[in-house]
Design a protein around this motif. Structure first.
Motif, PDB file in Angstrom:
ATOM      1  N   LEU A  71       1.163  -1.194  -0.019  1.00  0.00           N
ATOM      2  CA  LEU A  71      -0.251   0.086  -0.106  1.00  0.00           C
ATOM      3  C   LEU A  71       0.418   1.658   0.175  1.00  0.00           C
ATOM      4  CD1 LEU A  71      -2.989   0.586  -0.196  1.00  0.00           C
ATOM      5  CD2 LEU A  71      -2.843   0.700   2.580  1.00  0.00           C
ATOM      6  N   PRO A  72       1.501   1.396   0.811  1.00  0.00           N
ATOM      7  CA  PRO A  72       2.853   2.588   0.750  1.00  0.00           C
ATOM      8  C   PRO A  72       3.535   2.728  -0.328  1.00  0.00           C
ATOM      9  CG  PRO A  72       3.245   1.453   2.687  1.00  0.00           C
ATOM     10  CD  PRO A  72       2.549   0.378   1.941  1.00  0.00           C
ATOM     11  N   LEU A  82      -8.737  -0.817  -1.916  1.00  0.00           N
ATOM     12  CA  LEU A  82      -7.400  -1.416  -1.058  1.00  0.00           C
ATOM     13  C   LEU A  82      -6.983  -1.983   0.286  1.00  0.00           C
ATOM     14  CD1 LEU A  82      -4.732  -0.157  -3.717  1.00  0.00           C
ATOM     15  CD2 LEU A  82      -7.000  -2.517  -4.007  1.00  0.00           C
ATOM     16  N   LEU A  83      -6.837  -1.566   0.971  1.00  0.00           N
ATOM     17  CA  LEU A  83      -6.829  -1.265   2.587  1.00  0.00           C
ATOM     18  C   LEU A  83      -7.810  -1.888   2.702  1.00  0.00           C
ATOM     19  CD1 LEU A  83      -5.294  -0.778   4.711  1.00  0.00           C
ATOM     20  CD2 LEU A  83      -6.333   0.718   5.839  1.00  0.00           C
ATOM     21  N   ILE A 129      -7.029  -6.484   4.155  1.00  0.00           N
ATOM     22  CA  ILE A 129      -7.624  -6.477   6.275  1.00  0.00           C
ATOM     23  C   ILE A 129      -8.239  -7.452   5.745  1.00  0.00           C
ATOM     24  CG2 ILE A 129      -8.563  -5.809   7.902  1.00  0.00           C
ATOM     25  CD1 ILE A 129      -7.317  -2.920   7.105  1.00  0.00           C
ATOM     26  N   GLY A 130      -8.875  -7.965   4.903  1.00  0.00           N
ATOM     27  CA  GLY A 130      -9.822  -9.003   4.660  1.00  0.00           C
ATOM     28  C   GLY A 130      -9.128 -10.041   3.961  1.00  0.00           C
ATOM     29  N   ALA A 151     -15.765   1.064  -2.906  1.00  0.00           N
ATOM     30  CA  ALA A 151     -15.508   1.435  -4.750  1.00  0.00           C
ATOM     31  C   ALA A 151     -16.493   1.431  -5.651  1.00  0.00           C
ATOM     32  CB  ALA A 151     -15.593  -1.052  -5.708  1.00  0.00           C
ATOM     33  N   LEU A 152     -17.260   1.119  -4.747  1.00  0.00           N
ATOM     34  CA  LEU A 152     -19.381   1.708  -5.895  1.00  0.00           C
ATOM     35  C   LEU A 152     -19.139   3.551  -5.287  1.00  0.00           C
ATOM     36  CD1 LEU A 152     -21.886   0.138  -4.725  1.00  0.00           C
ATOM     37  CD2 LEU A 152     -20.951  -0.222  -6.490  1.00  0.00           C
ATOM     38  N   ALA A 153     -18.540   3.860  -4.301  1.00  0.00           N
ATOM     39  CA  ALA A 153     -18.581   5.284  -4.286  1.00  0.00           C
ATOM     40  C   ALA A 153     -17.279   5.530  -5.051  1.00  0.00           C
ATOM     41  CB  ALA A 153     -18.140   5.651  -2.497  1.00  0.00           C
ATOM     42  N   ALA A 154     -16.398   5.449  -4.909  1.00  0.00           N
ATOM     43  CA  ALA A 154     -15.005   5.884  -5.917  1.00  0.00           C
ATOM     44  C   ALA A 154     -15.134   6.340  -7.679  1.00  0.00           C
ATOM     45  CB  ALA A 154     -13.333   4.841  -5.586  1.00  0.00           C
ATOM     46  N   GLY A 155     -15.934   4.962  -7.942  1.00  0.00           N
ATOM     47  CA  GLY A 155     -16.918   5.089  -9.062  1.00  0.00           C
ATOM     48  C   GLY A 155     -17.812   6.378  -9.291  1.00  0.00           C
ATOM     49  N   GLY A 156     -18.887   6.338  -8.502  1.00  0.00           N
ATOM     50  CA  GLY A 156     -19.480   7.159  -8.478  1.00  0.00           C
ATOM     51  C   GLY A 156     -19.152   9.061  -8.421  1.00  0.00           C
TER      52      GLY A 156
END
Length: 315
Positions: free
Chosen positions: A15-16, A65-66, A70-71, A300-305
């Motif tokens: 991630l970094p 991604l974070l 974790i999941g 993901a939906l929020a990023a695309g929206g």
């Protein structure tokens, strides 16, 4: 929170690098824009700069991604679940010292009343058995979910001479081992609740009982019942019957249980309540990775929206 696959957390080290790559890309774009020496032309080409909004979709994507990383490590939470075949053996001292009236109406009656209340208040899935002990110990009610059978056995208890605390533990352990057909190989989760006011005066010793309970992995909790001022009249002679807290505390501590003191019937009922609620559950780790997947999907939906709304394109 714990992780069922903690070795997968190494992905977080990426991630970094992704964040660094994004920052580097933004710096390169800024340097490219500065190369335009004709500012008037630049304002016509990009008359309205998106500002902070251009980072929102990227931030949401990085958060997604974070959460996914974790999941992927299978996070788990601790939950309490009912213990199947949970069995409690109530061992009641029926020695003559229980006639003492320092606990009204007397130790014996107060103990029986509290024991019956405890049995009634147990969850229905619990099995409960009753052991009575004086000079010897006897199983007077086999472990069962039939509350009336256990209560009836308590009503029929009678007093006798001497006190065999060690034998009470051994008899209780045998009741657990013979609970059902599989108990000898797979004994049920069990706990012994031993109520007494005296010392071990006959039979096997308390240290032997401790070793046996530890080997069987069955804790023993004790309740020291009575006061230092109890007396009983036996054959016309008054005898002091002070409660022996040290012996009972040593048994409980050695056998992995808890030692309680109950000076009267109401306190004893509270002690029984606390023991009963602590026996019926075990802690398990439940996989909650699906929750993280759901959160990642929302991100993901929020990023695309946001990208479609502000820039008419996906990030």
């Amino acid at each position: 929170m714990t992780f069922l696959s903690p070795e997968r957390l190494w992905l977080l080290t990426l991630l970094p690098l992704i964040i660094g790559a994004y920052v580097l890309l933004q710096m390169r774009r800024r340097n490219y824009a500065v190369r335009f020496t004709n500012l008037a032309l630049l304002s016509r080409v990009a008359p309205r700069r998106p500002g902070w909004r251009r980072h929102v979709a990227a931030g949401l994507f990085l958060a997604m991604l974070l959460i996914l990383m974790i999941g992927f490590a299978r996070p788990a939470t601790s939950v309490k679940v009912p213990r199947d075949r949970a069995t409690i053996i109530v061992a009641v001292d029926v020695s003559l010292s229980m006639m003492a009236k320092d606990v009204p109406p007397d130790r014996f009656q107060a103990a029986k009343d509290a024991a019956k209340k405890f049995i009634r208040d147990l969850p229905a899935r619990f099995n409960v058995g009753v052991v009575a002990f004086a000079g010897s110990a006897n199983l007077v009610a086999s472990p069962t979910t039939d509350r009336q059978s256990a209560i009836a056995s308590i009503d029929q208890l009678v007093l006798a001479k001497r006190t065999a605390i060690g034998e009470a533990v051994f008899t209780s352990l045998q009741a657990v081992r013979s609970f059902d057909a599989q108990a000898s190989q797979d004994p049920p989760p069990a706990h012994i609740v031993l109520l007494s006011d005296g010392d071990n005066t006959t039979g096997r010793s308390v240290p032997e009982a401790i070793d046996a309970s530890r080997a069987a992995q069955v804790p023993v909790s004790t309740i020291a019942f009575g006061t230092p001022y109890g007396t009983v009249d036996i054959e016309g002679e008054t005898t002091s019957v002070s409660v022996n807290k040290e012996t009972l505390r040593g048994l409980a501590q050695g056998a992995g249980g808890k030692a309680y003191e109950a000076a009267d019937g109401s306190e004893l009922s509270e002690v029984y309540d606390s023991i009963g609620t602590s026996l019926g559950f075990k802690t398990e780790h439940r996989d909650v990775a699906a929750r993280f997947t759901g959160i990642a999907l929302l991100l993901a939906l929020a990023a695309g929206g946001t990208s479609l709304f502000w820039f008419a394109r996906l990030p």
